[in-house]
Design an enzyme around this catalytic site. Structure first.
Site, mmCIF file in Angstrom:
data_model
loop_
_atom_site.group_PDB
_atom_site.id
_atom_site.type_symbol
_atom_site.label_atom_id
_atom_site.label_comp_id
_atom_site.label_asym_id
_atom_site.label_seq_id
_atom_site.Cartn_x
_atom_site.Cartn_y
_atom_site.Cartn_z
ATOM 1 N N LYS A 1 37.412 66.550 -1.136
ATOM 2 C CA LYS A 1 37.003 65.249 -0.585
ATOM 3 C C LYS A 1 36.895 64.168 -1.660
ATOM 4 O O LYS A 1 37.055 62.989 -1.379
ATOM 5 C CB LYS A 1 35.648 65.375 0.115
ATOM 6 N N LEU B 1 39.934 71.526 11.800
ATOM 7 C CA LEU B 1 40.119 70.714 13.016
ATOM 8 C C LEU B 1 41.129 69.590 12.742
ATOM 9 O O LEU B 1 41.116 69.009 11.658
ATOM 10 C CB LEU B 1 38.784 70.099 13.462
ATOM 11 N N ASP C 1 27.694 64.261 1.714
ATOM 12 C CA ASP C 1 28.871 64.989 2.199
ATOM 13 C C ASP C 1 29.436 64.305 3.453
ATOM 14 O O ASP C 1 30.642 64.093 3.577
ATOM 15 C CB ASP C 1 28.492 66.442 2.502
ATOM 16 N N SER D 1 36.443 71.228 -5.744
ATOM 17 C CA SER D 1 35.855 69.915 -5.426
ATOM 18 C C SER D 1 35.689 69.173 -6.752
ATOM 19 O O SER D 1 34.755 68.422 -6.948
ATOM 20 C CB SER D 1 34.511 70.090 -4.718
ATOM 21 N N LYS E 1 33.091 62.004 4.146
ATOM 22 C CA LYS E 1 34.019 62.171 5.268
ATOM 23 C C LYS E 1 34.217 60.857 6.032
ATOM 24 O O LYS E 1 35.333 60.525 6.427
ATOM 25 C CB LYS E 1 33.503 63.271 6.207
#
Length: 371
Positions: free
Chosen positions: A121, A160, A229, A98, A233
């Site tokens: 991310k 996912l 976090d 990260s 996203k």
């Protein structure tokens, strides 16, 4: 097997996700060999060590042991990139970190013809400028055919198929009106146990402590409770949906850290003092219960109004978001095509194996494009 059928893989970051990825790479390598494609692991690197033998294939099963025993001090990351750019075959860099510095170097890496797959991310939720540069330097963005490809499925929802689904909706001409869901395995677990459907649940501070003991939170739970976090996203999904979100702090993000505890010196001290603030969360629970609702920590994107927000919301007990179990994620896509029935993706949204699955799936996409 001819050189053109050989693809080199370089792995940076071998913690929980990185270890799981190496196990999956071994399985994928055997599978691809039957299709006449040879995946060769040529480099493994962690923050202070690197194992690389001038593009000689490394034994995947021994890679971590060799990194610890025979690895050298890691050179500056830019030097490693320059070395990979001289490879005799195509290279896919798997960034399981990260790390902000590595994220910032993605445009340079891609422009050198090196492809990237990653759960990092920070690369896609930092400034809008970096986002634009990454895709301007990628063969699957607006970069030229000599650029590398970039895929980042596991930056949202671990394994996912969230990002690929959203891209497919948009690319096939559907219009996304709203995206809503529980995007954090930590927050999911926390609120499912703090306020289960049907009543009960412990004090908020006790549930945070339990989540940490079970390994659901970061070492310092404030890194989850500040909402950043989830905001990262949401930034990624909003940008894919066409919203020019400047950064994860450019829209309302509700932090669950009491102001008085924002600056305490450690996560342990934070957990020690958190019970003093249980009354605030208890009030919230009671007011929701009176309305026959439950409280959940969600993110939402409203496309027509360009509004993005992250925070607590109340839901009827019959709502799919209320009925989540454990640390599952749920993401609802409201679109013109799907009408009043949202397209829902639900399942484990955290954990080394499922996150690595998203990374391995992306690796397979790149292999197919390069082969």
């Amino acid at each position: 097997m001819s050189g053109s059928n050989k693809i080199f893989v370089a792995v940076v970051g071998v913690g929980g996700v990185g270890k799981a990825f190496l196990g999956q790479l071994e399985h994928l390598r055997a599978r691809m060999q039957r299709q006449n494609v040879l995946l060769e692991l040529v480099l493994v690197r962690r923050s202070k060590k690197q194992y690389f033998d001038n593009f000689a294939p490394l034994d995947i099963s021994q890679a971590l042991q060799n990194l610890d025993n025979s690895g050298n001090a890691a050179p500056p990351f830019g030097e490693t990139v320059d070395t990979l750019a001289k490879a005799p075959n195509k290279v896919i860099l798997v960034d399981n970190t990260s790390d902000q510095e590595i994220a910032a170097s993605y445009p340079k890496i891609l422009s050198k013809g090196i492809s990237i797959v990653t759960p990092n991310k920070k690369a896609f939720s930092d400034t809008y400028d970096l986002w634009s540069q990454i895709f301007a330097s990628a063969a699957n963005g607006t970069g030229g055919p000599k650029c590398g490809y970039v895929f980042h499925e596991s930056t949202v929802g671990a394994g996912l198929p969230v990002i690929s689904t959203l891209k497919e909706l948009i690319e096939t001409g559907d219009e996304v009106t709203k995206i809503e869901g529980v995007f954090s395995g930590t927050m999911s677990f926390l609120f499912n146990s703090f306020m289960p459907v049907g009543g009960g649940g412990g004090k908020f501070s006790a549930e945070v402590k339990k989540a940490k003991e079970l390994g659901y939170t970061e070492p310092d739970p404030r890194d989850d409770l500040n909402g950043l976090d989830v905001a990262r996203k949401l930034t990624i999904l909003a940008r894919i949906a066409g919203l020019k979100v400047q950064s994860p702090t450019s829209f309302p993000v509700e932090s669950l850290i009491p102001k008085e505890l924002e600056s305490v010196s450690s996560g342990d001290e934070f957990l020690e003092k958190l019970p003093q603030f249980d009354d605030q969360m208890e009030e919230l629970k009671l007011s929701a219960a009176k309305e026959g609702k439950v409280v959940r920590f969600v993110g939402s994107i409203d496309a027509p109004s360009q509004a993005v927000r992250v925070g607590l919301e109340k839901f009827d007990a019959s709502h799919p978001i209320a009925a989540l179990k454990g640390s599952d994620n749920i993401i609802s896509f409201h679109t013109k095509r799907y009408g009043s029935n949202a397209l829902i993706i639900q399942g484990a949204g955290a954990g080394g194996e499922v996150t690595a699955m998203g990374v391995t799936g992306d690796l397979l996409k790149v292999v197919r494009l390069l082969h």
